[in-house]
Design a protein around this motif. Structure first.
Motif, PDB file in Angstrom:
ATOM      1  N   GLY A 127       0.827  -1.202   0.000  1.00 23.09           N
ATOM      2  CA  GLY A 127       0.000   0.000   0.000  1.00 23.09           C
ATOM      3  C   GLY A 127       0.856   1.245   0.000  1.00 23.09           C
ATOM      4  N   LYS A 128       0.440   2.222  -0.776  1.00 19.39           N
ATOM      5  CA  LYS A 128       1.116   3.511  -0.820  1.00 19.39           C
ATOM      6  C   LYS A 128       0.032   4.578  -0.755  1.00 19.39           C
ATOM      7  N   GLN A 129       0.015   5.336   0.317  1.00 17.61           N
ATOM      8  CA  GLN A 129      -1.018   6.350   0.491  1.00 17.61           C
ATOM      9  C   GLN A 129      -1.089   7.264  -0.736  1.00 17.61           C
ATOM     10  N   GLY A 130      -2.278   7.382  -1.307  1.00 16.44           N
ATOM     11  CA  GLY A 130      -2.499   8.264  -2.451  1.00 16.44           C
ATOM     12  C   GLY A 130      -2.029   7.702  -3.781  1.00 16.44           C
ATOM     13  N   GLN A 131      -1.532   6.467  -3.800  1.00 17.75           N
ATOM     14  CA  GLN A 131      -1.063   5.838  -5.032  1.00 17.75           C
ATOM     15  C   GLN A 131      -1.686   4.444  -5.152  1.00 17.75           C
ATOM     16  N   PRO A 132      -1.725   3.908  -6.357  1.00 19.23           N
ATOM     17  CA  PRO A 132      -2.262   2.550  -6.515  1.00 19.23           C
ATOM     18  C   PRO A 132      -1.422   1.523  -5.767  1.00 19.23           C
ATOM     19  N   ALA A 181       9.585 -14.574 -18.364  1.00 21.56           N
ATOM     20  CA  ALA A 181       9.476 -13.230 -17.799  1.00 21.56           C
ATOM     21  C   ALA A 181       8.007 -12.833 -17.683  1.00 21.56           C
ATOM     22  N   TYR A 182       7.694 -12.043 -16.659  1.00 28.73           N
ATOM     23  CA  TYR A 182       6.310 -11.624 -16.464  1.00 28.73           C
ATOM     24  C   TYR A 182       6.247 -10.257 -15.785  1.00 28.73           C
ATOM     25  N   LYS A 183       5.092  -9.641 -15.920  1.00 26.69           N
ATOM     26  CA  LYS A 183       4.782  -8.382 -15.249  1.00 26.69           C
ATOM     27  C   LYS A 183       3.389  -8.534 -14.663  1.00 26.69           C
ATOM     28  N   ILE A 184       3.184  -7.983 -13.462  1.00 23.87           N
ATOM     29  CA  ILE A 184       1.880  -8.088 -12.807  1.00 23.87           C
ATOM     30  C   ILE A 184       1.293  -6.698 -12.603  1.00 23.87           C
ATOM     31  N   SER A 185       0.021  -6.550 -12.955  1.00 26.15           N
ATOM     32  CA  SER A 185      -0.735  -5.329 -12.672  1.00 26.15           C
ATOM     33  C   SER A 185      -1.860  -5.669 -11.705  1.00 26.15           C
ATOM     34  N   LEU A 186      -2.142  -4.737 -10.813  1.00 20.19           N
ATOM     35  CA  LEU A 186      -3.173  -4.929  -9.794  1.00 20.19           C
ATOM     36  C   LEU A 186      -4.035  -3.695  -9.704  1.00 20.19           C
ATOM     37  N   SER A 187      -5.329  -3.902  -9.553  1.00 23.10           N
ATOM     38  CA  SER A 187      -6.247  -2.813  -9.240  1.00 23.10           C
ATOM     39  C   SER A 187      -7.199  -3.307  -8.164  1.00 23.10           C
ATOM     40  N   ILE A 188      -7.313  -2.519  -7.083  1.00 27.07           N
ATOM     41  CA  ILE A 188      -8.234  -2.867  -6.001  1.00 27.07           C
ATOM     42  C   ILE A 188      -9.185  -1.719  -5.749  1.00 27.07           C
ATOM     43  N   ALA A 189     -10.344  -2.055  -5.207  1.00 23.11           N
ATOM     44  CA  ALA A 189     -11.335  -1.046  -4.837  1.00 23.11           C
ATOM     45  C   ALA A 189     -12.147  -1.578  -3.661  1.00 23.11           C
ATOM     46  N   HIS A 190     -12.584  -0.656  -2.817  1.00 24.87           N
ATOM     47  CA  HIS A 190     -13.454  -1.065  -1.710  1.00 24.87           C
ATOM     48  C   HIS A 190     -14.417   0.050  -1.368  1.00 24.87           C
ATOM     49  N   GLU A 191     -15.544  -0.367  -0.829  1.00 22.94           N
ATOM     50  CA  GLU A 191     -16.557   0.564  -0.328  1.00 22.94           C
ATOM     51  C   GLU A 191     -17.194  -0.089   0.888  1.00 22.94           C
ATOM     52  N   ASN A 192     -18.323   0.380   1.318  1.00 22.95           N
ATOM     53  CA  ASN A 192     -18.899  -0.088   2.582  1.00 22.95           C
ATOM     54  C   ASN A 192     -19.105  -1.591   2.665  1.00 22.95           C
ATOM     55  N   LYS A 193     -19.713  -2.203   1.659  1.00 19.72           N
ATOM     56  CA  LYS A 193     -20.098  -3.618   1.757  1.00 19.72           C
ATOM     57  C   LYS A 193     -19.148  -4.576   1.050  1.00 19.72           C
ATOM     58  N   PHE A 194     -18.488  -4.122  -0.006  1.00 18.72           N
ATOM     59  CA  PHE A 194     -17.696  -5.038  -0.817  1.00 18.72           C
ATOM     60  C   PHE A 194     -16.318  -4.467  -1.135  1.00 18.72           C
TER      61      PHE A 194
END
Length: 119
Positions: free
Chosen positions: A77-82, A96-109
């Motif tokens: 985790g990086k505050q203010g960054q992905p 060789a490989y590269k990994i991308s990640l995107s996360i999101a959260h709100e109240n229920k999920f």
């Protein structure tokens, strides 16, 4: 180039109940010390990381036909960054490989998608 994806969604209440029921045993089985420090007591933070680990397990298996475990995956985790994903592997994959990640959260999920790109 090959592209492999994994996606997951978690109900935040499920993670809250697991933490309440199993406490540190659950936290230490699923999360790294850095993740526990970063999330403090934020259920959506823990839930998003759980979803990211599940998504990572799915994408990694598609790409390399090997099973990852929760403790081999760390969500940085990086505050203010992905957030970023870091794998703690005993041996690296043969390609060789590269990994991308995107996360999101709100109240229920909380949700995450992981994409692995290989040569």
């Amino acid at each position: 180039m090959q592209i492999y994806t994994g996606i997951d969604i978690v109900e935040n209440e499920r993670i809250k109940k697991a933490i309440e029921k199993f406490g540190d045993r659950f936290l230490k089985r699923i999360y790294t010390e850095n993740e526990i420090k970063y999330c403090k007591n934020s259920i959506p933070c823990f839930s998003a990381r759980f979803a990211a680990k599940e998504a990572g397990i799915k994408a990694y298996y598609q790409a390399f036909k090997k099973i990852l475990y929760f403790n081999q995956i760390e969500i940085i985790g990086k505050q203010g960054q992905p957030a970023e994903i870091l794998l703690h592997l005993k041996e690296n994959p043969s390609k060789a490989y590269k990994i991308s990640l995107s996360i999101a959260h709100e109240n229920k999920f909380s949700t995450a998608i992981v994409i692995i790109y290989t040569d």
